[in-house]
Design a protein around this motif. Structure first.
Motif, mmCIF file in Angstrom:
data_model
loop_
_atom_site.group_PDB
_atom_site.id
_atom_site.type_symbol
_atom_site.label_atom_id
_atom_site.label_comp_id
_atom_site.label_asym_id
_atom_site.label_seq_id
_atom_site.Cartn_x
_atom_site.Cartn_y
_atom_site.Cartn_z
ATOM 1 N N GLU A 1 17.550 -6.651 -6.683
ATOM 2 C CA GLU A 1 16.299 -6.100 -6.179
ATOM 3 C C GLU A 1 16.482 -5.551 -4.770
ATOM 4 O O GLU A 1 17.291 -6.066 -3.993
ATOM 5 C CB GLU A 1 15.213 -7.186 -6.150
ATOM 6 C CG GLU A 1 14.990 -7.885 -7.476
ATOM 7 C CD GLU A 1 15.805 -9.161 -7.637
ATOM 8 O OE1 GLU A 1 15.465 -9.985 -8.498
ATOM 9 O OE2 GLU A 1 16.807 -9.336 -6.897
ATOM 10 N N SER A 2 15.706 -4.527 -4.457
ATOM 11 C CA SER A 2 15.731 -3.956 -3.116
ATOM 12 C C SER A 2 14.413 -3.250 -2.852
ATOM 13 O O SER A 2 13.594 -3.073 -3.754
ATOM 14 C CB SER A 2 16.903 -2.980 -2.953
ATOM 15 O OG SER A 2 16.754 -1.879 -3.830
ATOM 16 N N GLY A 3 14.236 -2.851 -1.608
ATOM 17 C CA GLY A 3 13.067 -2.056 -1.255
ATOM 18 C C GLY A 3 11.985 -2.799 -0.506
ATOM 19 O O GLY A 3 11.001 -2.200 -0.073
ATOM 20 N N GLY A 4 12.161 -4.103 -0.353
ATOM 21 C CA GLY A 4 11.180 -4.858 0.382
ATOM 22 C C GLY A 4 11.218 -4.529 1.862
ATOM 23 O O GLY A 4 12.094 -3.796 2.337
ATOM 24 N N GLY A 5 10.268 -5.073 2.580
ATOM 25 C CA GLY A 5 10.228 -4.834 4.010
ATOM 26 C C GLY A 5 8.927 -5.309 4.616
ATOM 27 O O GLY A 5 8.120 -5.976 3.953
ATOM 28 N N LEU A 6 8.733 -4.935 5.855
ATOM 29 C CA LEU A 6 7.525 -5.294 6.599
ATOM 30 C C LEU A 6 6.593 -4.088 6.626
ATOM 31 O O LEU A 6 7.002 -3.005 7.069
ATOM 32 C CB LEU A 6 7.891 -5.715 8.026
ATOM 33 C CG LEU A 6 6.724 -5.945 8.991
ATOM 34 C CD1 LEU A 6 5.849 -7.093 8.517
ATOM 35 C CD2 LEU A 6 7.253 -6.218 10.394
ATOM 36 N N VAL A 7 5.394 -4.278 6.133
ATOM 37 C CA VAL A 7 4.411 -3.206 6.140
ATOM 38 C C VAL A 7 3.090 -3.743 6.664
ATOM 39 O O VAL A 7 2.865 -4.956 6.684
ATOM 40 C CB VAL A 7 4.201 -2.598 4.737
ATOM 41 C CG1 VAL A 7 5.487 -1.942 4.231
ATOM 42 C CG2 VAL A 7 3.704 -3.644 3.758
ATOM 43 N N GLN A 8 2.214 -2.834 7.033
ATOM 44 C CA GLN A 8 0.897 -3.220 7.487
ATOM 45 C C GLN A 8 -0.072 -3.258 6.313
ATOM 46 O O GLN A 8 0.154 -2.606 5.291
ATOM 47 C CB GLN A 8 0.402 -2.242 8.549
ATOM 48 C CG GLN A 8 1.224 -2.276 9.827
ATOM 49 C CD GLN A 8 0.602 -1.436 10.930
ATOM 50 O OE1 GLN A 8 -0.294 -0.636 10.697
ATOM 51 N NE2 GLN A 8 1.079 -1.629 12.148
ATOM 52 N N PRO A 9 -1.137 -4.010 6.437
ATOM 53 C CA PRO A 9 -2.139 -4.035 5.366
ATOM 54 C C PRO A 9 -2.597 -2.631 5.003
ATOM 55 O O PRO A 9 -2.848 -1.801 5.880
ATOM 56 C CB PRO A 9 -3.270 -4.867 5.974
ATOM 57 C CG PRO A 9 -2.583 -5.769 6.929
ATOM 58 C CD PRO A 9 -1.479 -4.939 7.529
ATOM 59 N N GLY A 10 -2.699 -2.408 3.708
ATOM 60 C CA GLY A 10 -3.123 -1.110 3.215
ATOM 61 C C GLY A 10 -1.994 -0.154 2.906
ATOM 62 O O GLY A 10 -2.219 0.876 2.257
ATOM 63 N N GLU A 11 -0.803 -0.487 3.348
ATOM 64 C CA GLU A 11 0.340 0.392 3.104
ATOM 65 C C GLU A 11 0.969 0.137 1.730
ATOM 66 O O GLU A 11 0.528 -0.740 0.989
ATOM 67 C CB GLU A 11 1.368 0.224 4.218
ATOM 68 C CG GLU A 11 0.865 0.722 5.559
ATOM 69 C CD GLU A 11 1.939 0.709 6.632
ATOM 70 O OE1 GLU A 11 1.788 1.466 7.613
ATOM 71 O OE2 GLU A 11 2.911 -0.053 6.505
ATOM 72 N N SER A 12 1.983 0.928 1.430
ATOM 73 C CA SER A 12 2.620 0.874 0.107
ATOM 74 C C SER A 12 4.109 0.563 0.234
ATOM 75 O O SER A 12 4.712 0.755 1.291
ATOM 76 C CB SER A 12 2.447 2.218 -0.605
ATOM 77 O OG SER A 12 1.096 2.563 -0.736
ATOM 78 N N LEU A 13 4.672 0.107 -0.863
ATOM 79 C CA LEU A 13 6.112 -0.107 -0.970
ATOM 80 C C LEU A 13 6.546 0.195 -2.380
ATOM 81 O O LEU A 13 5.774 0.007 -3.332
ATOM 82 C CB LEU A 13 6.492 -1.556 -0.643
ATOM 83 C CG LEU A 13 6.761 -1.970 0.792
ATOM 84 C CD1 LEU A 13 7.075 -3.461 0.853
ATOM 85 C CD2 LEU A 13 7.881 -1.156 1.420
ATOM 86 N N ARG A 14 7.786 0.623 -2.501
ATOM 87 C CA ARG A 14 8.377 0.825 -3.816
ATOM 88 C C ARG A 14 9.618 -0.040 -3.920
ATOM 89 O O ARG A 14 10.582 0.150 -3.177
ATOM 90 C CB ARG A 14 8.732 2.284 -4.025
ATOM 91 C CG ARG A 14 9.233 2.602 -5.443
ATOM 92 C CD ARG A 14 9.698 4.029 -5.524
ATOM 93 N NE ARG A 14 9.934 4.470 -6.888
ATOM 94 C CZ ARG A 14 10.977 5.199 -7.261
ATOM 95 N NH1 ARG A 14 11.879 5.554 -6.369
ATOM 96 N NH2 ARG A 14 11.101 5.584 -8.521
ATOM 97 N N LEU A 15 9.588 -0.966 -4.824
ATOM 98 C CA LEU A 15 10.721 -1.851 -5.052
ATOM 99 C C LEU A 15 11.588 -1.308 -6.176
ATOM 100 O O LEU A 15 11.094 -0.678 -7.112
ATOM 101 C CB LEU A 15 10.235 -3.253 -5.415
ATOM 102 C CG LEU A 15 9.243 -3.905 -4.459
ATOM 103 C CD1 LEU A 15 8.923 -5.319 -4.940
ATOM 104 C CD2 LEU A 15 9.778 -3.926 -3.043
ATOM 105 N N SER A 16 12.883 -1.582 -6.064
ATOM 106 C CA SER A 16 13.839 -1.156 -7.085
ATOM 107 C C SER A 16 14.582 -2.347 -7.634
ATOM 108 O O SER A 16 14.828 -3.323 -6.925
ATOM 109 C CB SER A 16 14.849 -0.171 -6.489
ATOM 110 O OG SER A 16 14.231 0.985 -6.013
#
Length: 120
Positions: free
Chosen positions: A4-19
């Motif tokens: 797995e990859s693609g995680g990180g630190l984001v702010q509320p309301g933002e998006s992420l795409r995990l692979s």
């Protein structure tokens, strides 16, 4: 082996795409899913792709805020997450079904996952 990859630190309301990529051979399982382990809870399902009929099941945990997809070569699956909230903070895993029951069955093996942190 699934990585797995693609995680990180984001702010509320933002998006992420995990692979989730397979190390070695193409994906060859009847179902593959995304799961997460958030503080204070047991591991829960996020989404599951049933490759026998092409359907995708979304668990209540992130229903309406996540989209699971697979690439044409079937060597990776993705989880697009939107409107992330602090309660989504946790470790996200992908895994394949292990008992022939599709999305209703057991899943594994479990890798290290990818950490998602939602914080302002």
């Amino acid at each position: 082996q699934l990585v797995e990859s693609g995680g990180g630190l984001v702010q509320p309301g933002e998006s992420l795409r995990l692979s989730c990529r397979v190390s070695g051979s193409p994906l060859d399982y009847s179902a593959i899913g995304w799961f997460r382990l958030v503080p204070g809870k047991v591991r829960e399902g996020v989404a599951c792709l049933n490759r026998r009929d092409g359907s995708t099941y979304y668990f209540p945990s992130m229903k309406g805020r996540s989209t699971m997809s697979e690439d044409n070569a079937q060597v990776a699956v993705y989880l697009q997450m939107v409107s992330l909230q602090p309660e989504d903070t946790g470790t996200y895993f992908c895994a394949v079904e292990t008992d022939g029951l599709g999305c209703a069955g057991g899943f594994g093996p479990w890798g290290q996952g990818t950490q998602v942190t939602v914080s302002s």
